[in-house]
Design a protein around this motif. Structure first.
Motif, short mmCIF file in Angstrom:
data_model
loop_
_atom_site.label_atom_id
_atom_site.label_comp_id
_atom_site.label_asym_id
_atom_site.label_seq_id
_atom_site.Cartn_x
_atom_site.Cartn_y
_atom_site.Cartn_z
N GLY A 47 -6.36 -0.81 -1.16
CA GLY A 47 -5.46 0.45 -1.66
C GLY A 47 -4.28 0.29 -2.32
O GLY A 47 -4.07 0.96 -3.13
N THR A 67 2.88 2.04 -3.18
CA THR A 67 2.09 2.59 -4.29
C THR A 67 1.56 3.87 -4.11
O THR A 67 1.61 4.79 -4.87
CB THR A 67 0.73 1.70 -4.63
OG1 THR A 67 -0.16 1.78 -3.14
CG2 THR A 67 0.99 0.51 -5.03
N LYS A 68 1.50 4.38 -2.91
CA LYS A 68 1.34 5.58 -2.45
C LYS A 68 2.46 6.65 -2.70
O LYS A 68 2.30 8.01 -2.80
CB LYS A 68 1.22 5.83 -0.85
CG LYS A 68 -0.32 5.35 -0.22
CD LYS A 68 -1.12 6.51 -0.49
CE LYS A 68 -2.64 5.91 -0.49
NZ LYS A 68 -3.74 6.52 -1.34
N GLU A 90 -11.06 6.12 2.95
CA GLU A 90 -10.39 6.29 1.78
C GLU A 90 -10.50 4.80 0.82
O GLU A 90 -10.66 5.12 -0.65
CB GLU A 90 -8.98 6.06 2.11
CG GLU A 90 -7.78 6.27 0.77
CD GLU A 90 -6.55 5.92 1.10
OE1 GLU A 90 -6.02 6.19 2.37
OE2 GLU A 90 -5.78 5.16 0.25
N THR A 91 -10.73 3.88 1.15
CA THR A 91 -10.72 2.73 0.44
C THR A 91 -12.15 2.03 0.19
O THR A 91 -12.50 1.42 -0.65
CB THR A 91 -9.90 1.50 0.82
OG1 THR A 91 -10.50 1.11 2.14
CG2 THR A 91 -8.48 1.92 1.19
N TYR A 128 0.70 -1.17 -0.05
CA TYR A 128 -0.02 -0.23 -0.04
C TYR A 128 0.93 1.28 -0.05
O TYR A 128 0.69 2.07 -0.80
CB TYR A 128 -0.95 -0.14 1.38
CG TYR A 128 -1.65 1.22 1.58
CD1 TYR A 128 -2.78 1.51 1.04
CD2 TYR A 128 -0.92 2.01 2.30
CE1 TYR A 128 -3.44 2.63 1.39
CE2 TYR A 128 -1.73 3.29 2.58
CZ TYR A 128 -2.94 3.64 2.17
OH TYR A 128 -3.53 4.82 2.67
N HIS A 129 1.94 1.40 0.88
CA HIS A 129 2.70 2.46 1.05
C HIS A 129 3.44 2.60 -0.31
O HIS A 129 3.73 3.75 -0.68
CB HIS A 129 3.60 2.39 2.38
CG HIS A 129 2.74 2.69 3.56
ND1 HIS A 129 2.12 1.89 4.15
CD2 HIS A 129 2.72 3.81 4.17
CE1 HIS A 129 1.46 2.49 5.19
NE2 HIS A 129 1.92 3.72 5.24
N LYS A 165 5.25 2.45 6.14
CA LYS A 165 5.79 3.72 6.07
C LYS A 165 7.41 3.78 5.93
O LYS A 165 8.00 4.28 5.01
CB LYS A 165 5.31 4.75 6.96
CG LYS A 165 6.12 6.30 6.97
CD LYS A 165 5.58 7.10 8.09
CE LYS A 165 6.51 8.39 8.30
NZ LYS A 165 6.41 9.06 7.00
N GLY A 220 -3.65 1.24 -6.19
CA GLY A 220 -2.41 2.16 -6.53
C GLY A 220 -1.71 1.41 -7.70
O GLY A 220 -0.82 1.80 -7.90
#
Ligand SMILES: Cc1cc2nc3c(=O)[nH]c(=O)nc-3n(C[C@H](O)[C@H](O)[C@H](O)COP(=O)(O)OP(=O)(O)OC[C@H]3O[C@@H](n4cnc5c(N)ncnc54)[C@H](O)[C@@H]3O)c2cc1C
Length: 807
Positions: free
Chosen positions: A151, A15-16, A68-69, A12-13, A352, A155
């Motif tokens: 998420g 792709t962010k 968000e998702t 997830y991170h 993160k 992404g």
């Protein structure tokens, strides 16, 4: 690799951060390992400030994930309550509360009666106090993982279930092996980066490419009650560490989980191949003591039926801290595993850190506490892990006493002097597997810790050792130092690039230096002795060895004539420190130890008794003294020779606790505490060890030049001494200047010479921290939520002009 909450969070991170080419490989189904059965507690209070910040980040992430998702997460912020059934436990909670506030966390210290208002089912008759964190919460682990996965897919990441990684491929890069891809039972995938998020399988998965990830599964128990009529819907999570128990409201029922002191390892012969959404049989008798304690704490449990008795595996690490970061063995191979029952609440922060580390080439903050580069190779041994992992589980809720020592997996690495020190009353502690004498019990006293947040039983014995070091002479066994030989025609050039200090010195010179990253942050803090034109000896802390080894080797350019050899095991180190050290050593050696013949910051080979050894004139305690690097087989002889004459000079054996209190009195910095990859030498007051004008460029130089040009430092390391001689400092205590929080202590101890608790810590000021600004303030340090006035100084409070060292 691994579709638990951690793997999904990393995907997830990534792709962010704009990466689309991300594949998540899961051998069975998402969450089928440990994640699916987690209780789902999301607490934010961790042992250190940065880990707390990461847990706070996770909470913030989860609170917005559903919106968000579009995938429900079950996250709710119902707060958490920690209760204390003893004064010492309450002190522990209050010390944590003080630290947590520095991380911006809201923490309320409350009375037992107030705790019951928040948790009406609570029996408070034996409680001393409590802390309440209103923003803690709980979540549904499966749904939260699915939201992260959704998420990630949105992404651009691809998630492959029923795809097991069977091999990891590496090629040779300029600085050792580099990962190139993986094989799965469905085919091969090329990859620039591979992350091992395989939970309790991570040790075996790591070994596919020779990476050590020391962890082992243990049984973790909880029960779920039948619905209880009196359970309010917005009940906070309850933690009763003295009862080894946590409680979570779950749709009108109570989930009661345990972190018991007598936990059990599981999967001794490996984890079954078909493990997927599995439970372990468990043992109700094992859980009974916790349940009995729970009936005392929450009496309503006495009359409710049990809906479910659950036992599931979770992985635990030798120091109860998880692993993040790039493995020292293989470039671009990252690890995020070993979550010690806090994987749900840590997954956001782990995602993160790992994603930013991969994308930017470095972590977003100091994560040394959890960095995979702290692993000592022996820790991957099964026997060690099977002994240590259950202790780690129990330690989650045990008292986190200052100086607490592990009880299992001991006696692993011993100095040649071990038996001699034991015979002299040494009480040993462990660091990086080394048994080190922490303090010495006089005759008639048992060398055993009696822990407390107040003065522990060894306080007066340490005071006597401290006095000997300051006024006569002390002998420390520092064999646990790591020693690397750096050799070759390009050794100087390599070290010039890596070290901030000047390495173009004549043989026999000892240089104190830092190794910096491109941002000017301190990656390592050590001494380098030039032995010959083409040979140096690097000496660093035992615990820093894997990290420093990896840093140095990775900075040897391809084709350079430079080779690093670990010679730790061959050399014992006896450190003779104190004003009488010269006279004592002169009694047992013919060498000329005068200041003229053997000045500070130099090294010479000398004879001592029958032995020839290297004497190095440096100090970490702030006194005249020598470190003696002795070939192992001569160590006992040299020790005996010194001890035989020591009586005439007031010699005392001294332990690591006194080394620490002496070095804080002298304001010597310790890597990992006072100096980290977030701090520059200028901020740390180590500008004297940096040679910006040396005849070679070095890593971090540009960053330091920029910081100099900016003309101000917004943070600086300061030494503190409490005015009141009674309270004790350990580390993490907040610092107030004129009533405003400006920082916290990175080290603390009792300065027996100064007669009060002392500490080091950064103070922050956006307008700049100048000497005048430091001087103009009036300071307080918060200990367990109570503030004590303190003196602050940029210069060492002990011997500021180093007059005792260079005599
Ligand atoms: C009873 C219990 C209660 C808990 N309660 C909490 C709590 O309240 N709060 C909290 O924060 N934590 C809690 N935990 C801990 C938490 O569940 C774990 O820390 C977390 O789930 C770990 O996530 P993970 O992604 O690292 O591991 P996992 O969920 O185990 O994921 C690893 C995945 O890797 C896959 N894998 C392994 N090998 C391969 C391979 N070769 N190829 C491809 N895939 C592979 C596995 O199939 C697995 O799905 C609890 C744990 C237990 C046992």
């Amino acid at each position: 690799m691994g579709g638990g909450i951690v793997g999904c969070s990393i995907a997830y991170h990534l792709t962010k951060l704009g990466w689309r080419d991300v594949a998540l490989l899961e051998r069975k189904k998402l969450t089928c390992g440990t994640t699916w059965h987690a209780a789902g507690l999301v607490g934010q209070l961790r042992a250190t400030l940065n880990l707390t910040k990461l847990a706070v980040y996770t909470t913030d992430l989860y609170s917005g994930l559903e919106a968000e998702t579009g995938q429900a997460t079950g996250f709710k912020q119902n707060g958490s309550l920690g209760v204390a059934a003893s004064a010492e436990r309450f002190e522990e909670l209050k010390r944590s509360a003080s630290m947590a506030r520095m991380a911006g966390l809201e923490v309320q210290v409350i009375s037992p009666a107030e705790a019951r208002e928040l948790y009406p089912l609570l029996n408070i008759e034996d409680l001393v106090g409590a802390v309440f964190l209103p923003n803690d919460g709980q979540t549904n682990p499966i749904d939260t993982t699915m939201a992260l996965a959704k998420g990630a897919r949105t992404g651009g990441a691809k998630i492959f279930e029923d795809t097991k990684v069977t091999a990891i491929h590496t090629g040779t890069g300029p600085s050792g092996p580099r990962v190139t891809g993986v094989s799965t039972d469905k085919g091969d995938i090329k990859a620039d980066y591979v992350v091992n998020c395989a939970g309790m399988w991570a040790r075996e998965v790591g070994l596919l490419c020779g990476v050590r990830v020391p962890l082992h599964a243990c049984e973790h128990y909880y029960i779920l009650t039948d619905p209880m009529p009196d359970v309010p819907a917005k009940l906070p999570v309850l933690r009763d560490p003295d009862g080894c128990a946590y409680y979570k409201e779950d749709a009108g029922k109570i989930l009661l989980g345990a972190f018991e002191g007598n936990a059990r390892a599981w999967g001794m012969d490996g984890i079954p191949e078909d493990f997927s959404f599995d439970e372990l049989p468990g043992d109700m008798d094992h859980f009974m003591p916790v349940l009995e304690g729970a009936m005392h704490r929450v009496p309503a449990l006495e009359s409710v039926g049990l809906r479910k008795f659950f036992c599931g595996p979770e992985s635990f690490t030798p120091d109860v801290r998880y692993y993040l970061g790039e493995a020292p063995e293989v470039r671009n191979f990252f690890v995020a595993a070993g979550f010690n029952s806090i994987g749900i609440q840590s997954a956001g922060g782990a995602g993160k850190v790992i994603s930013e580390w991969i994308v930017n080439g470095h972590p977003p903050m100091d994560v040394a506490d959890v960095d995979i580069r702290r692993v000592i190779p022996f820790q991957n041994s099964k026997r060690y892990l099977q002994e240590r992992a259950p202790e780690s589980l129990g330690l989650l809720y045990a008292m986190h006493w200052p100086y607490r020592q592990a009880e299992t997996g001991r006696g692993v690495r011993t100095s040649p002097l071990h038996e001699r020190l034991a015979a002299k009353g040494a009480c040993f502690g462990e660091a990086a597997g080394w048994e080190r004498a922490n303090w010495f019990a006089p005759e008639g006293v048992e060398p055993k810790y009696q822990y407390s947040y107040k003065r522990q039983n060894w306080f007066t014995h340490a005071a006597a050792e401290h006095k000997a070091v300051r006024e006569a002479v002390g002998l420390f066994d520092m064999t646990s130092f790591a020693k690397f030989l750096v050799e070759g025609a390009d050794a100087e050039a390599v070290l010039q690039r890596v070290c901030a200090n000047d390495m173009a010195v004549p043989p026999g010179k000892v240089v104190y230096t830092q190794w910096l990253n491109e941002r000017g942050g301190i990656e390592a803090d050590l001494t380098v002795t030039r032995l010959a034109e083409d040979s140096y000896m690097v000496v660093t802390a035992g615990a820093a060895a894997p990290r420093d080894w990896s840093w140095l080797n990775r900075h040897i350019p391809e084709g350079a004539s430079c080779r690093v050899t670990d010679i730790t095991s061959g050399l014992a180190v006896l450190s003779v420190m104190g004003p009488n050290s010269r006279d004592l050593l002169s009694r047992v050696s013919d060498a000329d130890l005068s200041n003229e013949a053997f000045p500070f910051g130099t090294a010479q080979e000398i004879e001592l008794g029958y032995a020839t050894l290297r004497a190095v004139r440096v100090t970490f305690v702030g006194e005249l003294g020598w470190e003696l690097y002795v070939p192992g087989e001569f160590a006992c002889h040299v020790f005996d020779a010194i001890m035989a004459e020591g009586g005439d000079f007031g010699l005392k054996l001294a332990g690591l606790h006194v080394l620490d209190s002496c070095r804080i009195e002298k304001a010597f910095r310790h890597w990992g505490h006072d100096i980290t990859d977030e701090d520059t030498p200028l901020e740390a007051g180590l500008g004297f060890a940096v040679r910006l004008d040396k005849n070679a460029d070095f890593i971090g130089r540009d960053a330091l030049l920029r910081q100099k040009e900016a003309g101000k430092l917004t943070k600086r390391l300061v030494q503190f001494a409490l005015d009141d001689p009674e309270p004790l400092l350990y580390h993490n205590e907040p610092v107030y200047r004129d009533g405003e929080a400006v920082g916290y202590l990175t080290s603390g101890n009792y300065g027996h010479h100064l007669g009060r608790a002392i500490g080091l810590g950064y103070v922050n000021n956006e307008e700049g921290v100048t000497a005048d600004w430091v001087k103009a303030g009036s300071y307080e340090i918060e200990v367990a939520c109570e503030r004590f006035s303190a003196q602050a100084s940029l210069r060492p409070m002990y011997d500021p002009k180093a007059e005792r060292v260079k005599v």
